[in-house]
Design a protein around this motif. Structure first.
Motif, PDB file in Angstrom:
ATOM      1  N   SER A 782       0.831  -1.206   0.000  1.00  0.00           N
ATOM      2  CA  SER A 782       0.000   0.000   0.000  1.00  0.00           C
ATOM      3  C   SER A 782       0.866   1.257   0.000  1.00  0.00           C
ATOM      4  N   PHE A 783       1.956   1.249   0.767  1.00  0.00           N
ATOM      5  CA  PHE A 783       2.857   2.407   0.822  1.00  0.00           C
ATOM      6  C   PHE A 783       3.542   2.607  -0.536  1.00  0.00           C
ATOM      7  N   TYR A 784       3.980   1.530  -1.127  1.00  0.00           N
ATOM      8  CA  TYR A 784       4.612   1.593  -2.456  1.00  0.00           C
ATOM      9  C   TYR A 784       3.642   2.149  -3.492  1.00  0.00           C
ATOM     10  N   ALA A 785       2.383   1.697  -3.450  1.00  0.00           N
ATOM     11  CA  ALA A 785       1.390   2.192  -4.401  1.00  0.00           C
ATOM     12  C   ALA A 785       1.130   3.677  -4.201  1.00  0.00           C
ATOM     13  N   SER A 786       1.133   4.145  -2.957  1.00  0.00           N
ATOM     14  CA  SER A 786       0.902   5.572  -2.694  1.00  0.00           C
ATOM     15  C   SER A 786       2.009   6.427  -3.299  1.00  0.00           C
ATOM     16  N   ILE A 787       3.258   5.921  -3.246  1.00  0.00           N
ATOM     17  CA  ILE A 787       4.370   6.675  -3.837  1.00  0.00           C
ATOM     18  C   ILE A 787       4.183   6.792  -5.351  1.00  0.00           C
ATOM     19  N   LEU A 788       3.789   5.692  -5.997  1.00  0.00           N
ATOM     20  CA  LEU A 788       3.580   5.724  -7.451  1.00  0.00           C
ATOM     21  C   LEU A 788       2.427   6.653  -7.818  1.00  0.00           C
ATOM     22  N   PHE A 789       1.320   6.544  -7.102  1.00  0.00           N
ATOM     23  CA  PHE A 789       0.174   7.415  -7.384  1.00  0.00           C
ATOM     24  C   PHE A 789       0.541   8.880  -7.192  1.00  0.00           C
ATOM     25  N   GLU A 790       1.328   9.164  -6.145  1.00  0.00           N
ATOM     26  CA  GLU A 790       1.718  10.553  -5.892  1.00  0.00           C
ATOM     27  C   GLU A 790       2.639  11.057  -6.997  1.00  0.00           C
ATOM     28  N   GLY A 791       3.576  10.215  -7.500  1.00  0.00           N
ATOM     29  CA  GLY A 791       4.434  10.617  -8.607  1.00  0.00           C
ATOM     30  C   GLY A 791       3.636  10.846  -9.866  1.00  0.00           C
ATOM     31  N   SER A 792       2.656   9.979 -10.120  1.00  0.00           N
ATOM     32  CA  SER A 792       1.804  10.142 -11.291  1.00  0.00           C
ATOM     33  C   SER A 792       0.981  11.418 -11.188  1.00  0.00           C
ATOM     34  N   ARG A 793       0.518  11.747  -9.985  1.00  0.00           N
ATOM     35  CA  ARG A 793      -0.318  12.931  -9.786  1.00  0.00           C
ATOM     36  C   ARG A 793       0.489  14.200 -10.006  1.00  0.00           C
ATOM     37  N   ILE A 794       1.748  14.202  -9.558  1.00  0.00           N
ATOM     38  CA  ILE A 794       2.582  15.387  -9.735  1.00  0.00           C
ATOM     39  C   ILE A 794       3.029  15.518 -11.189  1.00  0.00           C
ATOM     40  N   GLY A 795       3.332  14.363 -11.811  1.00  0.00           N
ATOM     41  CA  GLY A 795       3.720  14.356 -13.216  1.00  0.00           C
ATOM     42  C   GLY A 795       5.161  14.741 -13.435  1.00  0.00           C
ATOM     43  N   GLY A 796       5.547  14.839 -14.724  1.00  0.00           N
ATOM     44  CA  GLY A 796       6.882  15.261 -15.067  1.00  0.00           C
ATOM     45  C   GLY A 796       7.936  14.271 -14.595  1.00  0.00           C
ATOM     46  N   LEU A 797       9.022  14.830 -14.057  1.00  0.00           N
ATOM     47  CA  LEU A 797      10.133  14.013 -13.612  1.00  0.00           C
ATOM     48  C   LEU A 797       9.713  13.047 -12.511  1.00  0.00           C
ATOM     49  N   ARG A 798       8.777  13.467 -11.672  1.00  0.00           N
ATOM     50  CA  ARG A 798       8.330  12.595 -10.581  1.00  0.00           C
ATOM     51  C   ARG A 798       7.637  11.347 -11.126  1.00  0.00           C
ATOM     52  N   GLU A 836      16.169   9.535  -3.467  1.00  0.00           N
ATOM     53  CA  GLU A 836      16.116  10.983  -3.261  1.00  0.00           C
ATOM     54  C   GLU A 836      17.280  11.661  -3.992  1.00  0.00           C
ATOM     55  N   ASP A 837      18.435  11.026  -4.013  1.00  0.00           N
ATOM     56  CA  ASP A 837      19.581  11.558  -4.743  1.00  0.00           C
ATOM     57  C   ASP A 837      19.305  11.566  -6.238  1.00  0.00           C
ATOM     58  N   LEU A 838      18.633  10.537  -6.689  1.00  0.00           N
ATOM     59  CA  LEU A 838      18.329  10.432  -8.120  1.00  0.00           C
ATOM     60  C   LEU A 838      17.386  11.540  -8.584  1.00  0.00           C
ATOM     61  N   ILE A 839      16.368  11.842  -7.771  1.00  0.00           N
ATOM     62  CA  ILE A 839      15.411  12.871  -8.189  1.00  0.00           C
ATOM     63  C   ILE A 839      16.061  14.252  -8.166  1.00  0.00           C
ATOM     64  N   CYS A 840      17.030  14.445  -7.264  1.00  0.00           N
ATOM     65  CA  CYS A 840      17.698  15.752  -7.190  1.00  0.00           C
ATOM     66  C   CYS A 840      18.726  15.943  -8.308  1.00  0.00           C
ATOM     67  N   ASN A 841      19.330  14.838  -8.769  1.00  0.00           N
ATOM     68  CA  ASN A 841      20.407  14.936  -9.771  1.00  0.00           C
ATOM     69  C   ASN A 841      20.102  14.059 -10.983  1.00  0.00           C
ATOM     70  N   TYR A 842      18.861  14.088 -11.402  1.00  0.00           N
ATOM     71  CA  TYR A 842      18.447  13.197 -12.489  1.00  0.00           C
ATOM     72  C   TYR A 842      19.175  13.527 -13.789  1.00  0.00           C
ATOM     73  N   ALA A 843      19.359  14.789 -14.066  1.00  0.00           N
ATOM     74  CA  ALA A 843      20.009  15.184 -15.309  1.00  0.00           C
ATOM     75  C   ALA A 843      21.428  14.635 -15.382  1.00  0.00           C
ATOM     76  N   GLU A 844      22.103  14.516 -14.233  1.00  0.00           N
ATOM     77  CA  GLU A 844      23.477  14.016 -14.194  1.00  0.00           C
ATOM     78  C   GLU A 844      23.545  12.515 -14.410  1.00  0.00           C
ATOM     79  N   TYR A 845      22.537  11.805 -13.888  1.00  0.00           N
ATOM     80  CA  TYR A 845      22.594  10.339 -13.942  1.00  0.00           C
ATOM     81  C   TYR A 845      21.763   9.737 -15.082  1.00  0.00           C
ATOM     82  N   ARG A 846      20.988  10.550 -15.801  1.00  0.00           N
ATOM     83  CA  ARG A 846      20.005   9.997 -16.741  1.00  0.00           C
ATOM     84  C   ARG A 846      20.627   9.101 -17.795  1.00  0.00           C
ATOM     85  N   ASP A 847      21.686   9.543 -18.429  1.00  0.00           N
ATOM     86  CA  ASP A 847      22.269   8.772 -19.529  1.00  0.00           C
ATOM     87  C   ASP A 847      23.051   7.551 -19.051  1.00  0.00           C
TER      88      ASP A 847
END
Length: 895
Positions: A782-798, A836-847
């Motif tokens: 349930s906690f894992y699903a809430s994180i996914l739903f919240e990322g989907s709701r915010i959209g974009g990089l999240r 949390e590190d990934l979301i803050c520095n996604y542009a650096e790690y994306r490729d």
């Protein structure tokens, strides 16, 4: 003439007059002389005539038996010596006492004589030259004449007396125990202690020297400190002090007072290095038992008797069990097996019964009977204890067996029931029946066995014992029926219990409140409140007044039925009725009423009830305060709850849990976390469950107030303390962040003004995942699903990150990694990313993701009821999964 009663606290009582004292003489009408009295009319006549001539009236009393010397300031010890001429004794007539006393001993006197006789001893008798009679000595001339009439070398037997000063005695009956008055015990015994120690020092060498040395002086009866009159007087004073204290009302009402007096008496005897006798030991042990301190009774037994109190053959190390004195270094109570008697043994059985240790009680009983072949359920063999000889011989009686049966009933285990059955079968059916090896069964024996089967829920066996009691010619009493009623209720047949009440009435046995309360409790436990109320009405109709326990069970039954309103109504009606108001004026019932008001969320009424109980002289206890705190919190008044919390001197785990909640509701998270930190660092009032619950509450409350830093600290401290988050923890986080929508509602995308707060919530969720993964701990589905739903709701990089979360879960399922709570450290040659590190520095790690840098790991424990929600959450974020996968494949091929 014998004193039949004495008014406690009156002049006669203060002067030491006690029931049983004999009147020997009273004041004459004129002057200071005493006239003997033998009739009650003579005493009345002397009293009426003395009133006219004087304001004082003297009475001479005699206290028979061992107590006669209790108040005497002196004790006279006697011993005999057989001497030959020349004796080497210088004697004088003492004009004050009228005795012939030893004035000096010659330098060349026999060494045995010097050891046995001291200057100041009295010579009171000399044996006749013909026969074995002892003639009293009245003066020096007579003594010299009797001795010189013997031929040289012919032995002369002399009888000596030694006066031992034991001081004045006051039993301390007026001392206030509320301020530690037990300390007054030792001064009351100081004279006797000093007298006994002096006698012991005088006799320690003489007793052995006189017995071993020949050639002039041998002791026919030498002074022995143990068992001497001084020793018996010291023990008598100890018993008198115990009797006086134990009979006082303030001692009976205090839980620890009698044990305090027993401690002081033992310390005094240890200072004197005096052994105990069976009578004194049993009185001391019973004082501990009256204070519900069986460990004290067991300790006193082992120190005084020198035998293992569990009845085993284990040898005691005296240095470990000895009771030492506080005033005299090296002094202690010497072990003396003669202190073992039927009464001290019975007290020891009661101590084990009070502890519920039926195994030790059965072993002690076997040791008292000399059955060293007995082995208890724990495998320990019994010792064979001595049982005295001659007039001091004793055998176990029915009471000993009944105490062990009661211990088994208290334990209630299957082994205890088997042991009780074997012991009961060993007892004879009557005093004339020799079929059993043990004493005769009494009504208490049968009633206890009914209770044993009642505790085990064996109703038919309880009935069998009940009817066998009748066949043995013993009439069942109210205790028999009440035990049977308990067995019926325990087995779930409340109606049978009510039938037994009717049978009691037909047999002419009056049921008491305990009999009715047994059935009322059974009805309340089954939520049959109306039937319980009807039984109370029947109880009153039959002339049995409900007691505080009756009302307490009714009120608790209503609370269990979730009816706090009727519970308070019942309480108020009982308070308003003059016939029942006194029965509800106790802390348990007031606490139940406060709990009911708290359940209603009426903190004002709860506070009012506490004020009423204080005005009524009822002191609130810890449960009262915690119930009041709960009412304040449920009413949204954390400030009041904290004021109540500050009044608790020694809070338990539940009170501390409420304190944490109150601080959180008040917004004082620093104080709340301070309590948890103290519990983690050494204070252990809170259980692990209570600490976990409190951490959950701190996290939820801080998230509701957008205090993410405090929530992070609480989550980190929880994991560092070794606690593993449960589903309750994850639900608390979800509720604190408001991630669970109400039924039928759909969470919409956040507005621009809400975006910052939404991202902060999502960052905290990612922090929780990183904290869990650092210890390879899973989160709930349930906690894992809430994180996914919240990322989907915010959209974009999240939303992109949420799709990576779904991919990571799939990969972890394939790898099947072992979960543990140990901290996982990265290898030095690889990059360890956190979400949390990934979301803050996604542009650096994306490729580099999935090529040079692996995705952060993720472990999810999905329950059967969570599968549908988890799949829906993953579908909401994996719409571009194929494109992302194809893109990574192309980048990998180009390299």
């Amino acid at each position: 003439l014998v004193i039949s009663s004495v008014v406690r606290g009156g002049l006669a009582w203060e002067a030491g007059v006690r029931v049983g004292d004999e009147v020997m003489a009273t004041s004459a009408t004129l002057g200071d002389k005493l006239w003997p009295k033998s009739t009650l009319d003579g005493v009345r006549s002397a009293l009426s005539s003395r009133k006219i001539t004087s304001s004082t009236f003297m009475v001479q009393l005699r206290r028979s038996g061992a107590s006669a010397c209790v108040s005497a300031p002196e004790v006279v010890e006697e011993f005999e010596l057989q001497l030959t001429r020349p004796m080497g004794i210088e004697v004088n007539d003492d004009d004050v006492s009228g005795f012939v006393v030893v004035a000096d001993l010659a330098e060349d006197a026999q060494s045995a004589l010097k050891d046995a006789v001291k200057v100041g001893d009295r010579v009171v008798a000399v044996d006749s030259s013909l026969g074995n009679r002892m003639w009293p000595v009245s003066n020096v001339e007579g003594l010299v004449s009797a001795c010189t009439s013997r031929l040289p070398g012919q032995p002369v037997r002399l009888k000596f007396e030694r006066v031992v000063d034991v001081g004045e005695f006051s039993n301390g009956s007026g001392v206030d125990l509320s301020e530690g008055g037990g300390a007054a015990v030792e001064p009351a015994l100081t004279g006797a202690i000093d007298g006994y120690r002096k006698l012991k020092e005088d006799t320690s060498s003489s007793s052995s020297a006189v017995a071993e040395r020949g050639g002039g002086a041998t002791a026919t009866v030498g002074i022995q400190s143990v068992g001497s009159k001084t020793h018996r007087m010291l023990l008598s004073r100890c018993r008198d002090i115990m009797s006086q204290y134990m009979g006082r009302d303030d001692v009976k009402q205090s839980a620890d007072a009698s044990a305090l007096v027993a401690d002081r008496v033992l310390e005094a005897l240890a200072d004197a290095s005096a052994p105990l006798d069976g009578r004194t030991l049993s009185m001391i042990m019973n004082a501990y038992l009256a204070s519900k301190k069986p460990e004290g009774a067991i300790r006193a037994f082992e120190a005084a008797v020198g035998l293992a109190a569990d009845g085993s053959s284990t040898a005691l190390v005296q240095a470990e069990v000895a009771i030492e004195g506080k005033k005299n270094a090296g002094s202690r109570i010497p072990a003396d097996v003669s202190a073992l008697s039927l009464f001290s043994g019975t007290a020891l059985l009661r101590a084990h019964a009070l502890r519920g240790d039926y195994d030790a009680a059965a072993r002690v009983l076997a040791a008292m009977e000399g059955r060293d072949d007995f082995a208890s359920f724990d495998g320990a063999a019994a010792a064979a204890w001595p049982r005295g000889a001659g007039e001091d011989a004793w055998v176990t009686d029915s009471r000993c067996y009944n105490v062990v049966l009661a211990a088994a009933a208290r334990a209630g285990t299957a082994d205890a029931v088997r042991m009780a059955i074997d012991l009961f079968d060993k007892m004879s059916d009557s005093s004339d029946d020799a079929s059993g090896n043990g004493p005769a069964k009494t009504a208490v024996s049968y009633n206890t066995m009914v209770g044993v089967f009642a505790q085990a829920g064996r109703l038919q066996d309880a009935y069998t014992i009940f009817y066998s009691m009748k066949q043995a010619g013993l009439k069942p009493d109210k205790y028999s029926y009440t035990a049977l009623v308990k067995a019926a209720v325990k087995s779930g047949d409340v109606n049978e219990g009510r039938s037994l009440l009717s049978e009691m009435e037909s047999e002419g046995i009056e049921a008491d409140a305990h009999s009715y309360n047994t059935i009322i409790k059974g009805l309340c436990d089954r939520y049959q409140w109306f039937e319980a109320k009807e039984l109370v009405t029947e109880m009153e109709w039959n002339g049995v007044a409900p007691d505080s326990l009756t009302y307490g069970m009714l009120m608790n039954g209503l609370l269990k039925s979730n009816k706090p309103g009727p519970c308070l109504t019942l309480f108020e009606s009982a308070c308003a009725d003059p016939r029942t108001s006194a029965r509800v004026q106790n802390v348990q019932i007031y606490t139940t009423a406060v709990t009911a008001a708290s359940m209603l969320g009426d903190h004002a009424r709860a506070l009012g009830l506490v004020s009423r109980m204080i005005d009524a002289g009822v002191k609130p206890n810890l449960k009262t305060f915690t119930a009041l705190m709960g009412g304040c919190l449920s009413s949204g008044k954390p400030k009041y709850a904290l004021e109540v919390f500050d009044k608790i001197d020694d809070p338990d785990g539940y009170a501390l849990t409420l304190g944490v909640k109150a601080y959180c509701e008040f917004g004082d998270f620093a104080s709340a976390t301070k309590i948890l930190t103290e519990q983690k660092d050494g204070y252990h009032e809170m259980s692990g469950k209570e600490i976990m619950s409190s951490y959950n509450y701190v996290i939820q409350a801080s998230l509701q107030r957008f205090r993410y830093g405090i929530a992070r600290e609480a989550m980190s401290e929880l994991l560092q303390s070794g606690y593993i988050p449960s589903k309750v923890t994850f639900r608390a986080i979800q509720d604190g962040l408001g991630l669970i929508p109400k039924k039928g509602q759909v969470r919409k995308a956040p507005l621009k003004t809400e975006m910052t707060e939404a991202k902060a919530k999502h960052d905290f969720l990612l922090f929780v995942l990183d904290s869990l993964e650092a210890r390879r701990l899973p989160c709930s589905g349930s906690f894992y699903a809430s994180i996914l739903f919240e990322g989907s709701r915010i959209g974009g990089l999240r939303k992109k990150l949420s799709s990576l979360l779904a991919q990571a879960r799939t990969e972890s399922k394939r790898e099947g990694e072992q979960l543990s709570s140990d901290i996982v450290e990265c290898d030095s040659d690889e990059v360890c990313l956190g979400w949390e590190d990934l979301i803050c520095n996604y542009a650096e790690y994306r490729d580099k993701l999935g090529i040079e840098i692996p995705l952060p790991s993720l472990h999810v424990r999905v329950g059967e009821k969570e599968i549908r929600n988890v799949l829906a959450a993953e579908r909401s974020v994996t719409y571009g999964a194929r494109e992302m996968k194809r893109s990574r494949s192309q980048r990998k091929g180009s390299r």
